[in-house]
Design an enzyme around this catalytic site. Structure first.
Site, PDB file in Angstrom:
ATOM      1  N   ASP A 168     -72.206  65.005  42.072  1.00  0.00           N
ATOM      2  CA  ASP A 168     -71.312  65.950  42.766  1.00  0.00           C
ATOM      3  C   ASP A 168     -72.066  66.716  43.848  1.00  0.00           C
ATOM      4  O   ASP A 168     -71.720  67.849  44.182  1.00  0.00           O
ATOM      5  CB  ASP A 168     -70.675  66.913  41.771  1.00  0.00           C
ATOM      6  CG  ASP A 168     -71.723  67.713  40.996  1.00  0.00           C
ATOM      7  OD1 ASP A 168     -72.910  67.363  41.084  1.00  0.00           O
ATOM      8  OD2 ASP A 168     -71.347  68.683  40.306  1.00  0.00           O
ATOM      9  N   ASP A 220     -73.445  71.599  46.268  1.00  0.00           N
ATOM     10  CA  ASP A 220     -73.268  71.152  44.880  1.00  0.00           C
ATOM     11  C   ASP A 220     -71.981  71.762  44.334  1.00  0.00           C
ATOM     12  O   ASP A 220     -71.787  72.982  44.407  1.00  0.00           O
ATOM     13  CB  ASP A 220     -74.456  71.590  44.025  1.00  0.00           C
ATOM     14  CG  ASP A 220     -74.376  71.033  42.609  1.00  0.00           C
ATOM     15  OD1 ASP A 220     -73.844  71.727  41.738  1.00  0.00           O
ATOM     16  OD2 ASP A 220     -74.831  69.894  42.391  1.00  0.00           O
ATOM     17  N   HIS A 266     -63.890  60.371  33.677  1.00  0.00           N
ATOM     18  CA  HIS A 266     -64.598  60.081  34.932  1.00  0.00           C
ATOM     19  C   HIS A 266     -63.665  59.555  36.013  1.00  0.00           C
ATOM     20  O   HIS A 266     -63.945  59.706  37.206  1.00  0.00           O
ATOM     21  CB  HIS A 266     -65.719  59.069  34.674  1.00  0.00           C
ATOM     22  CG  HIS A 266     -66.844  59.641  33.868  1.00  0.00           C
ATOM     23  ND1 HIS A 266     -67.770  60.505  34.401  1.00  0.00           N
ATOM     24  CD2 HIS A 266     -67.171  59.501  32.551  1.00  0.00           C
ATOM     25  CE1 HIS A 266     -68.647  60.858  33.474  1.00  0.00           C
ATOM     26  NE2 HIS A 266     -68.303  60.262  32.326  1.00  0.00           N
ATOM     27  N   ASN A 290     -64.591  66.152  34.567  1.00  0.00           N
ATOM     28  CA  ASN A 290     -65.023  64.917  33.892  1.00  0.00           C
ATOM     29  C   ASN A 290     -64.839  65.005  32.388  1.00  0.00           C
ATOM     30  O   ASN A 290     -64.389  64.057  31.741  1.00  0.00           O
ATOM     31  CB  ASN A 290     -66.494  64.638  34.217  1.00  0.00           C
ATOM     32  CG  ASN A 290     -66.658  63.816  35.483  1.00  0.00           C
ATOM     33  OD1 ASN A 290     -65.724  63.154  35.935  1.00  0.00           O
ATOM     34  ND2 ASN A 290     -67.837  63.871  36.069  1.00  0.00           N
ATOM     35  N   ASP A 323     -63.808  60.914  39.741  1.00  0.00           N
ATOM     36  CA  ASP A 323     -63.979  60.072  40.922  1.00  0.00           C
ATOM     37  C   ASP A 323     -62.885  60.343  41.960  1.00  0.00           C
ATOM     38  O   ASP A 323     -63.154  60.403  43.167  1.00  0.00           O
ATOM     39  CB  ASP A 323     -63.962  58.597  40.516  1.00  0.00           C
ATOM     40  CG  ASP A 323     -65.199  58.206  39.729  1.00  0.00           C
ATOM     41  OD1 ASP A 323     -66.174  58.976  39.728  1.00  0.00           O
ATOM     42  OD2 ASP A 323     -65.190  57.116  39.113  1.00  0.00           O
TER      43      ASP A 323
END
Length: 691
Positions: A343, A300, A313, A308, A317
């Site tokens: 994530d 994680d 976003h 973000n 990405d």
């Protein structure tokens, strides 16, 4: 098919031919009979004088000359009494029974070979020319005026020649009919070959094409219009085959694409959770059959939310794409990496022991920590918390593997983030985290099965007995034999973002159960308190929801009090201030729960327009015996009185505590000393009884 089509025509033609033959056959018989009757009549006239005069020689000559006809076998001349005068040949048919019947030439009898005709010999009147009388003198008498029958002439005529001609005609007719049938057969064969057969071949080809056989082709050698049809059908089949092949190719490509999309993440190109589960299942199967070992990493990203939130976003990405590519290149060829969602990533290290797995996990952690992501002039650095589990035959299934790896990952986060945590059986921290994760599924199932229930506990006025009744709603879970207290599942619900869903359910259920009674008792209002979690307060959709339902129930909105913990209010201060301001316009009340647990409680108190302070139970429980706790409670009560805020003491367990609270001027008390929690339905019955 053509033979069946021509069969009626052939039957008609055969019938006409047969009718013609029968008609010809009968006509020959009638012609023979007419000729025989003519002959016997002429002979009877010729024999009149000879028979009258008795001249037998002349009679013999006349009869013999008549018999010269080859068909006459027998000739008989008889007198009027039927006595035979002259005969030629041996008769086969008896004459006597018919002589009395003969008044004219008659056909009296027939057999297969002959026919019998008979005619009477009659004396006719004589006309003599008399010159002296100057005219014709007719000799007449009574006898002359009536024909005088002198005798009979009978002929027996052979039918053999007629039979021969009939047979000849029959053979001729049959030959003609046979030839016609032969010609019809040849015509049918020709038509079948040149028309019906090609049509059948065309039909068969079309049926095959319609059935899906696009390789079917027609080959006709007759030419003409059929050749045009042949080329058209073959061209159509070829075009259909080409279109079908093209479509099949597109379907295969689309199927392959869908199959890839079903098992891969479109953003990073890595396997998705579904594809990773299949790979993990295969690895687990190998551990059950052999002593092979593998390692599972649950990864994680740390500080990914910052990217973000600050750059959007699109930047997040792009960071995921770059990190996915870098991690994939750093792994061994036999390893499997997948994006599990958001994530989070999963890595399957095939044929790998735990020590090697820790080394590869550290390699990934360093790779991610050293990675620098640049976006619009800003450089970001993220980390990774990694949970590691070794696969062996002792794991019951892959679900337990994923749960353990996830728990180890979050244990790494709790230990300070950017670490690799190896799961070991008996690890309390990881087991606690696994227990929370199990609660996630359990809570979702409980929500779907309606296993949550609301209880209520009264908040009792310690000094002013005339104040309105006040109750706090409490949540219980009933998916087992006894209710489960919130402290058992709320930490897991908060950690896994389930609290907005639970708080929404509590408000909806409270309104559904309490609104009828509360609307009916507006003249005797009650106060109902509902707890709100920090996750719900920071959820924009939840804020819209609670404002909407309170506006829809504006008449009873002043009877609701929303409790917010002190730590939640401080960590979400701006959001809490907006929510308090919006709901207070509808008359709603607010309480600051667990007050005194934070280090800066009094510093923030003047910023929050709350109506109640709920003193942390940790200070109330032992205040009758601990002067420090009593001093803390006293300080909170004094500050609240100065600010015009009512105080509520939690965890009141005995009368000594009640007396101490009264002495310090605390307004309300709540705890088992006053009442145990009861189902909310009982409160509804109580409200209805007050009306």
């Amino acid at each position: 098919m053509l033979v069946l089509t021509l069969l009626p025509l052939l039957l008609v033609a055969t019938g006409l031919s047969w009718y013609y033959l029968v008609a010809a056959y009968q006509e020959m018989d009638r012609a023979l009979e007419r000729r025989a009757l003519d002959q016997v009549g002429q002979l009877a006239k010729a024999c009149e004088f000879s028979l009258f005069s008795g001249n037998r020689d002349e009679l013999s000559r006349l009869v013999r000359s008549s018999v010269s006809d080859s068909d006459i076998r027998v000739a008989i001349v008889s007198d009027r009494q039927g006595r035979e005068i002259f005969r030629i040949g041996q008769p086969r048919l008896l004459l006597q029974p018919y002589q009395s019947q003969a008044s004219n030439s008659n056909l009296l009898a027939r057999s297969e070979e002959t026919i019998l005709v008979i005619a009477p010999v009659v004396l006719q009147p004589l006309a003599i020319e008399d010159a002296a009388l100057g005219g014709v003198n007719v000799i007449s008498s009574a006898a002359a005026r009536d024909d005088i029958k002198l005798g009979h002439v009978a002929l027996e005529v052979s039918r053999l020649s007629t039979r021969a001609r009939q047979q000849s005609r029959l053979l001729y007719g049959l030959s003609i009919t046979g030839l016609g049938l032969l010609l019809a057969g040849l015509l049918a064969w020709r038509l079948g070959r040149n028309i019906v057969q090609p049509i059948g071949m065309l039909t068969e080809a079309v049926e095959k094409i319609a059935a899906g056989d696009l390789n079917a082709r027609v080959k006709i050698e007759t030419g003409g219009e059929f050749a045009v049809l042949e080329r058209g059908i073959n061209h159509m089949a070829a075009e259909l085959k080409n279109s079908y092949d093209t479509l099949q190719e597109k379907i295969r490509a689309a199927t392959a694409k869908l199959s890839w999309q079903a098992s891969h993440d479109p953003l990073t190109g890595l396997l998705n959770r579904h594809g990773f589960d299949a790979a993990l299942q295969q690895a687990w199967d190998s551990t059950q059959q052999t002593d092979m070992r593998h390692c599972l990493l649950y990864l994680d990203l740390d500080q990914f939310k910052l990217v973000n939130d600050t750059s959007g976003h699109q930047a997040g990405d792009e960071l995921l794409r770059q990190l996915a590519s870098a991690m994939r290149q750093s792994l061994r060829g036999s390893d499997v990496i997948a994006r599990l969602g958001g994530d989070e990533f999963g890595v399957l290290l095939n044929e790998c022991s735990a020590p090697v797995g820790e080394q590869l996990g550290e390699k990934l952690r360093h790779l991610i920590g050293d990675f620098r992501f640049s976006w619009n002039g800003r450089v970001y650095q993220v980390g990774a918390s990694i949970g590691l589990v070794e696969l062996d035959r002792h794991w019951p299934d892959t679900a337990h593997l994923m749960s353990a790896a996830d728990a180890a990952c979050y244990a790494a986060k709790d230990a300070g983030r950017n670490k690799v945590r190896l799961y070991r059986r008996g690890d309390e921290e990881v087991e606690r985290r696994r227990g929370e994760m199990e609660w996630v599924g359990r809570l979702k199932r409980a929500m779907q099965a309606d296993h949550f229930q609301l209880y209520y506990q009264p908040i009792v006025a310690l000094a002013d007995s005339t104040s309105e009744p006040h109750y706090e709603l409490l949540l219980r879970l009933h998916d087992e034999e006894s209710p489960v207290l919130p402290m058992a599942f709320i930490p897991a619900a908060e950690r896994y973002q389930l609290m907005p869903m639970i708080d929404r359910w509590v408000i909806e259920r409270a309104l559904a159960v309490c609104v009828p009674g509360m609307n009916a008792s507006l003249e005797k209002p009650v106060m109902v308190s509902i707890n709100l979690s920090g996750a719900s307060l920071s959820d924009t959709q939840f804020q819209v929801f609670i404002h909407k339902v309170m506006r829809e129930n504006a008449a009873i909105a002043p009877q609701f009090c929303f409790e917010i913990t002190e730590t939640t209010a401080i960590s979400n201060l701006e959001t809490v201030l907006v929510l308090i301001e919006n709901l207070k316009t509808l008359g709603c009340k607010f309480a600051l729960d667990d007050f005194g647990s934070g280090l800066s409680s009094f510093a923030y108190l003047h910023n929050l327009a709350v109506d109640y302070l709920k003193i942390d139970g940790a200070f109330v429980r032992d205040m009758a015996r601990d002067p420090v706790d009593a001093a803390m409670v006293e300080a909170i009560a004094k500050v609240a009185r100065i600010m015009g805020i009512k105080t509520v003491a939690e965890y009141v367990e005995d009368q000594a505590t009640v007396d101490a609270l009264k002495a310090l001027g605390v307004d309300y008390g709540q705890g088992h000393h006053f009442a145990e929690a009861k189902p909310l339905t009982m409160l509804c019955a109580e409200l209805a009884a007050r009306v």
